[in-house]
Design an enzyme around this catalytic site. Structure first.
Site, short mmCIF file in Angstrom:
data_model
loop_
_atom_site.label_atom_id
_atom_site.label_comp_id
_atom_site.label_asym_id
_atom_site.label_seq_id
_atom_site.Cartn_x
_atom_site.Cartn_y
_atom_site.Cartn_z
N LYS A 95 0.88 -1.17 0.00
CA LYS A 95 0.00 0.00 0.00
C LYS A 95 0.91 1.22 0.00
CE LYS A 95 -2.77 2.93 2.63
NZ LYS A 95 -3.51 3.33 3.78
N GLY A 184 -10.35 8.05 6.27
CA GLY A 184 -11.34 9.08 6.57
C GLY A 184 -12.71 8.55 6.91
N ASN A 205 -9.08 2.18 9.51
CA ASN A 205 -8.32 1.84 10.72
C ASN A 205 -8.84 2.58 11.94
OD1 ASN A 205 -4.73 1.54 11.31
ND2 ASN A 205 -6.39 1.48 12.75
C1 LIG Z 1 -3.79 2.14 8.34
C2 LIG Z 1 -3.68 2.92 7.12
O1 LIG Z 1 -3.26 2.46 6.11
C3 LIG Z 1 -4.15 4.31 7.15
O2 LIG Z 1 -3.14 5.11 6.65
C4 LIG Z 1 -5.39 4.34 6.34
O3 LIG Z 1 -5.33 5.23 5.33
C5 LIG Z 1 -6.61 4.38 7.17
O4 LIG Z 1 -7.08 5.64 7.48
P1 LIG Z 1 -8.14 5.86 8.67
O5 LIG Z 1 -7.39 5.63 9.91
O6 LIG Z 1 -8.64 7.25 8.50
O7 LIG Z 1 -9.23 4.83 8.47
#
Ligand SMILES: CC(=O)[C@@H](O)[C@H](O)COP(=O)(O)O
Length: 256
Positions: A95, A184, A205
């Site tokens: 990623k 987001g 996350n």
């Molecule tokens: C864990 C990860 O890869 C984060 O950089 C992702 O973009 C999730 O973002 P949020 O925490 O806003 O869900």
């Protein structure tokens, strides 16, 4: 739908950072029933003991790992982190995050395309974290990306889908490229909305890790993602401006 040849049963991908404890992380992954988790190599490598316990926990989950380059602000940093991740996890998946701006954690789309080109040429299977910009998306596909991951809103904000119009346009423009809304998302309803737009999956996350009860929230997200997908496949009605009676009246009631 497949992601570089892998077809997950769940369309929810979960991040592994910021949980109150490893046990809660484990329970959340299980409650969500996810097949894919993303792991930040930089964050975990910086922990005491090189994060060995953390790696062992992740391996024990029996899920596919999508290492990420979270925290990288340059092409060089992101490429080096991706190369290390491939060594550590033995996967070509990455990623790709190249952060361009500190307040919004907005991707540096120029650096992102450059890094994607380098990594795709090295045989990586790149999941780029991007804005919903169509031109950037075109460049990433040209660079060799076979999955695109536009943001819903800035990472960690929980604001949901800031630009549904842009996300819808991206979906229409790339009907055959797997699309994942990443970042987001704050509520299950946001995840459902992304799936209702026809997105193939959602990655999140913070909304789970920072919930009062992360495992319960993980379960709620899993159901929302499933419901959103089901709704998309069922073919939602077209919204309309004028009211239309849902129970048309035939004839008149005879009163008195
Ligand atoms: C864990 C990860 O890869 C984060 O950089 C992702 O973009 C999730 O973002 P949020 O925490 O806003 O869900």
């Amino acid at each position: 739908m497949d992601f570089y040849g892998f077809t997950p049963r769940s369309r929810l991908f979960l991040g592994t950072a910021q949980y109150p404890s490893p046990a809660v992380l484990q329970k959340s992954v299980e409650a969500a029933g996810v097949d894919v988790v993303t792991v930040s190599l930089r964050r975990e490598a910086g922990r005491l003991g090189g994060g060995q316990d953390f790696w062992a926990l992740i391996r024990s989950l029996g899920v596919r790992v999508l290492p990420n380059t979270a925290g990288c602000h340059s092409v060089k940093e992101a490429v080096t982190t991706a190369q290390m991740a491939r060594e550590v996890f033995g996967t070509p998946w990455i990623k790709l995050e190249v952060i361009g701006e500190a307040d919004t954690l907005q991707p540096d789309v120029f650096g992102l395309v450059e890094a994607a080109r380098i990594l795709c040429a090295e045989g990586f299977e790149v999941f780029p974290y991007m804005t919903e910009d169509l031109v950037v998306a075109e460049r990433l596909v040209e660079a060799g990306c076979r999955v695109l991951m536009p943001w819903g809103a800035p990472i960690g904000t929980g604001k949901g889908l800031n630009n549904p119009y842009g996300l819808r346009a991206l979906r229409a423009h790339f009907p055959d490229v797997p699309l994942v809304v990443d970042a987001g998302i704050g509520l299950p309803s946001h995840a459902a909305a992304a799936m209702e737009l026809g997105y193939d999956a959602v990655l999140l996350n913070t909304a789970v890790a920072k919930a009062g009860d992360p495992a319960a929230m993980a379960a709620a997200f899993a159901r929302a993602v499933e419901a959103g997908r089901l709704a998309f496949e069922a073919g939602p009605m077209e919204p309309r401006d004028m009211a239309a009676p849902s129970t048309p009246v035939l004839g008149r009631a005879l009163l008195g």
